[in-house]
Scaffold this motif. Structure first.
Motif, PDB file in Angstrom:
ATOM      1  N   PRO A 511       0.759  -1.242  -0.059  1.00 49.38           N
ATOM      2  CA  PRO A 511      -0.068  -0.110   0.076  1.00 49.38           C
ATOM      3  C   PRO A 511       0.920   1.184  -0.097  1.00 49.38           C
ATOM      4  N   LEU A 512       2.067   1.486   0.625  1.00 50.35           N
ATOM      5  CA  LEU A 512       2.778   2.555   0.511  1.00 50.35           C
ATOM      6  C   LEU A 512       3.357   2.594  -0.786  1.00 50.35           C
ATOM      7  N   HIS A 513       3.619   1.614  -1.586  1.00 50.96           N
ATOM      8  CA  HIS A 513       4.176   1.961  -2.909  1.00 50.96           C
ATOM      9  C   HIS A 513       3.153   2.541  -3.745  1.00 50.96           C
ATOM     10  N   SER A 514       1.691   1.803  -3.428  1.00 50.96           N
ATOM     11  CA  SER A 514       0.698   2.387  -4.181  1.00 50.96           C
ATOM     12  C   SER A 514       0.500   3.672  -3.832  1.00 50.96           C
ATOM     13  N   LEU A 515       0.369   4.196  -2.654  1.00 49.55           N
ATOM     14  CA  LEU A 515       0.198   5.775  -2.396  1.00 49.55           C
ATOM     15  C   LEU A 515       1.598   6.664  -3.199  1.00 49.55           C
ATOM     16  N   VAL A 519       0.907   9.352  -5.841  1.00 50.12           N
ATOM     17  CA  VAL A 519       1.505  11.008  -5.585  1.00 50.12           C
ATOM     18  C   VAL A 519       2.199  11.071  -6.805  1.00 50.12           C
ATOM     19  N   GLU A 520       3.088  10.412  -7.368  1.00 56.24           N
ATOM     20  CA  GLU A 520       3.924  10.713  -8.763  1.00 56.24           C
ATOM     21  C   GLU A 520       3.090  11.003  -9.532  1.00 56.24           C
ATOM     22  N   LEU A 521       1.836  10.402  -9.830  1.00 57.00           N
ATOM     23  CA  LEU A 521       1.172  10.497 -10.921  1.00 57.00           C
ATOM     24  C   LEU A 521       0.331  11.989 -10.892  1.00 57.00           C
ATOM     25  N   LEU A 522      -0.195  12.101  -9.493  1.00 57.50           N
ATOM     26  CA  LEU A 522      -0.671  13.721  -9.472  1.00 57.50           C
ATOM     27  C   LEU A 522       0.452  14.746  -9.598  1.00 57.50           C
ATOM     28  N   THR A 542      -7.134   0.708  -0.944  1.00 58.03           N
ATOM     29  CA  THR A 542      -5.906   0.116  -0.687  1.00 58.03           C
ATOM     30  C   THR A 542      -5.693   0.779   0.941  1.00 58.03           C
ATOM     31  N   LEU A 543      -6.063   1.961   1.192  1.00 58.52           N
ATOM     32  CA  LEU A 543      -5.772   2.578   2.479  1.00 58.52           C
ATOM     33  C   LEU A 543      -6.818   1.985   3.278  1.00 58.52           C
TER      34      LEU A 543
END
Length: 741
Positions: A511-515, A519-522, A542-543
């Motif tokens: 989940p931390l990788h997903s987050l 953020v990189e996409l944003l 995921t959260l």
């Protein structure tokens, strides 16, 4: 509540600052800093390029940094570094690197500051620098503590402590202990913080260091205030006030008056108002508008609690103007919340909503979760009172999101404390084992000497010697069995620790990788609205799963590491417990387009641990929703079976990969299903099974196969006399919680 939040924020701002306070006070007593800088410039221009010149350059660089002239300060300090390296002058190099790090830290460039301070420490250790290594270590500790890197801060402070103790520099040792106590306080380790700070007080008194004694006493008072030990905090501040006259610290008295006023306000003592006014007068004399604004905010909280609303509004308004002028955003958000509360209590909802919205916007901008939650909660109440339920719902969701974030932070800190407690317990067990081994060896030597003496006694003592040898063999066998038992217990504890860390490392990483990816996409090019909604839904799911994992992980860790306590069996209504769990997960079902239905009548009473039953129900319902596609249904039903109640949680989801007849739940051997979001650890089912068995129940599972859904059966002992009207719930229709498909 506002008053407590204000104090916590003030205490965090003061923490660890006391370590460097003595140097700052001495600097504050120097006359006309600009004149000193001009004098140092003149001296640096006329001196020869020797070690004295490097010392002058370093002093000039530090003074320029104190005046905020960071660019010129770094230029001068780099000159000092280059000249010291050419001269092989270790003291000058370490001092220059440390000054460069402090300059970048004061300007807010923490990564560059960390690199320079690490270089200063490494160079000092490599060159065996005897003068400035301790200061470099303390500067690095201050930086790490400001970034919440407690491991680095603790390592640096403890290294500085050893450095000063080895050289008999007891005043600096006591200052270092003061900083160490502040770090423990920030971590929430209050007993260790108080012990270290009292040691700092003892050393400071022994070596007549009044400034460090005052700093340490102030930090002890802060710790007691954080722990809400107001009587002990009051005693500490009363001990501190007379000692302030012995130090040249003009800020010390108004700060101490403010702290004492907050303690007296918590104790509902009328003297609190007098000390608030003394603190205000002291900071106004020092011409410190930001400090005046903070004290006014605390004083306004006191007035509001006393029912003096008009005076509280005046104090809040003045504090707001001062804090906004000083750009103190955190305190400004808190004061805006206080004004909103005062206007709400005065029957002025429009003004209350205006200030609450301002507090909410500011708290969102600076990521201040406590003030954000307070403002959103108040706005929700005001919107509900005005009949605007849609806006009330939106504000309630904001408040809940802030509360969830605070909850997640608290859980993460709790995991860290559990790990620390586990490591400490391992260290204690290792020491005890060593002590037992030494005692056993000493006992063995004494027994062998006794054997030799028996043999020397002659043939007349042969029979007695045989008896002694037999007794010794029995004792050794008994001790060997005890040692084997202890070794098995240690092996089991180590396996539990490995499993806990494996789950944390494996299941929290995804989940931390997903987050991180989201953020990189944003931060990249703008995304299409549909793609953004898709990513947002995935991140939310995921959260949610991560929060469930943390809750299960903490419950499992407490059960495994501290030992399971006996279950707290009570008479519990299954219908009420199911209704609570269904209400909690209804938003999740609605968001996923699922129907959540319960058919319990209300007369299902069991004898079980309420907390355990609720945790098991949340896990079963959460799993059913997670593995059921949109448009499906989750049904909860109950049936009486002999001396137990059977609760069935059935879903119309994907089912198990292979047909599974009804059988007791064995999570390790259960075929894994692919969830819609991130995969879980399966820890929820393990924890549920353990809790049910502790309540003398059973957890079973059945599935017809892929696409045929899954049913979990929870069997719990029926409460004695559950058919009695005294225990039967009022007649009601089956509760149904559903969402549109």
């Amino acid at each position: 509540m506002i008053q407590v939040v204000t104090w916590q924020r003030l205490a965090l701002a003061l923490a660890f600052w006391g370590l460097f306070r003595g140097e700052e006070v001495r600097a504050a007593g120097r006359p006309n800093p600009r004149a000193i800088v001009d004098s140092l410039r003149h001296r640096a221009a006329t001196e020869a390029a020797d070690t004295s010149h490097t010392q002058t350059l370093n002093e000039l660089g530090f003074d320029l940094a104190q005046l905020g002239q960071y660019a010129e300060a770094r230029s001068v300090l780099r000159q000092a570094q280059r000249l010291s390296r050419q001269l092989g002058f270790a003291t000058g190099q370490v001092r220059a690197l440390s000054g460069l790090g402090v300059s970048y830290q004061n300007e807010g460039n923490f990564p560059q500051a960390r690199v320079l301070l690490d270089s200063a420490v490494a160079l000092g250790q490599q060159l065996h620098e005897q003068r400035k290594l301790g200061s470099a270590l303390l500067n690095r500790a201050r930086l790490c503590n400001s970034q919440d890197d407690y491991a680095c801060a603790l390592e640096s402070v403890q290294a500085a402590r050893r450095f000063f103790e080895a050289r008999g520099d007891w005043p600096r040792t006591s200052q270092t202990l003061n900083g160490l106590g502040s770090i423990y306080s920030n971590r929430g380790d209050y007993p260790r913080a108080v012990a270290v700070l009292f040691e700092a007080v003892r050393l400071a008194r022994q070596h007549h260091d009044a400034q460090t004694e005052v700093n340490a006493l102030g930090n002890i008072g802060n710790v007691y205030l954080k722990e809400k030990e107001y009587s002990q905090a009051l005693q500490t501040y009363q001990l501190l006030l007379p000692r302030l006259d012995a130090v040249p610290d003009f800020r010390g008295k108004p700060e101490a008056y403010h702290d004492l006023a907050i303690v007296l306000a918590h104790l509902h003592r009328p003297q609190a108002e007098a000390y608030f006014k003394k603190s205000l007068a002291g900071f106004e004399q020092l011409k410190e508008p930001a400090d005046v604004g903070q004290v006014l905010g605390s004083y306004a909280n006191f007035l509001l609690d006393a029912g003096r609303r008009a005076e509280a509004v005046q104090a809040y308004t003045r504090a707001l103007a001062l804090l906004q002028a000083a750009d103190d955003n955190s305190s400004t958000a808190n004061v805006l919340n206080g004004l909103a509360q005062a206007y709400q209590q005065s029957g002025q909802p429009a003004l209350a909503a205006t200030h609450a919205r301002a507090a909410l916007a500011l708290a969102q901008r600076i990521h201040d979760l406590p003030d954000l939650q307070t403002a959103a909660t108040r706005l929700a109440a005001l919107a509900k009172a005005s009949g605007d339920y849609r806006r009330a719902l939106a504000y309630t969701e904001q408040a809940q999101a802030a509360n969830d974030s605070l909850f997640s932070q608290a859980k993460a800190e709790q995991i860290g404390r559990l790990q620390g407690d586990f490591q400490l317990s391992q260290e204690r067990e290792r020491r005890q084992a060593l002590a037992h081994t030494s005692a056993a060896q000493a006992e063995t030597l004494r027994l062998r000497l006794r054997q030799l003496r028996g043999l020397a006694a002659g043939l007349t003592a042969a029979a007695l010697g045989a008896l002694v040898l037999g007794w010794l063999a029995w004792q050794l066998r008994r001790r060997n069995r005890l040692v084997e038992k202890q070794r098995a217990e240690l092996t089991e504890l180590n396996a539990t620790k490995d499993r806990l860390f494996s789950i944390i490392g494996h299941d929290l990483r995804a989940p931390l990788h997903s987050l991180h990816t989201f953020v990189e996409l944003l931060s990249g090019p703008p995304l299409p609205p549909e793609r953004l909604r898709q990513y947002t839904r995935h991140l939310t799911q995921t959260l949610d799963q991560t929060l469930v994992l943390l809750e299960n992980l903490l419950g499992w860790a407490v059960m495994q590491l501290r030992g399971a306590s006996p279950p707290r069996a009570e008479i519990l209504s299954l219908a009420a417990a199911v209704e609570d769990a269904a209400s909690l997960l209804a938003p999740t079902a609605e968001a996923a387009g699922l129907t959540l239905r319960t058919t319990l009548r209300g007369d299902e009473w069991v004898q079980a641990d309420p907390a355990a039953v609720r945790l098991v129900l949340r896990n079963l319902l959460s799993n059913a929703l997670k593995f059921t596609p949109s448009g499906g249904q989750v049904t909860v039903a109950a049936e009486r079976r002999e001396g137990a109640w059977q609760l069935a949680v059935a879903d119309t989801g994907q089912g198990l990969p292979t047909p599974t007849p009804r059988q007791p739940l064995a999570p390790q051997g259960l075929p894994r299903r692919a969830a819609q979001g991130a995969p879980g650890a399966g820890l929820g089912l393990v924890l549920s099974r353990d809790y049910v068995r502790r309540s003398h129940g059973e957890l079973e599972v059945a599935s017809a196969g892929p696409g045929q859904g899954t049913t979990f059966y929870l069997l719990l002992p029926a409460a004695e006399g559950s058919a009695s009207p005294l225990l039967r719930a009022p007649d009601s229709s089956p509760a149904v919680t559903a969402s549109a498909a």
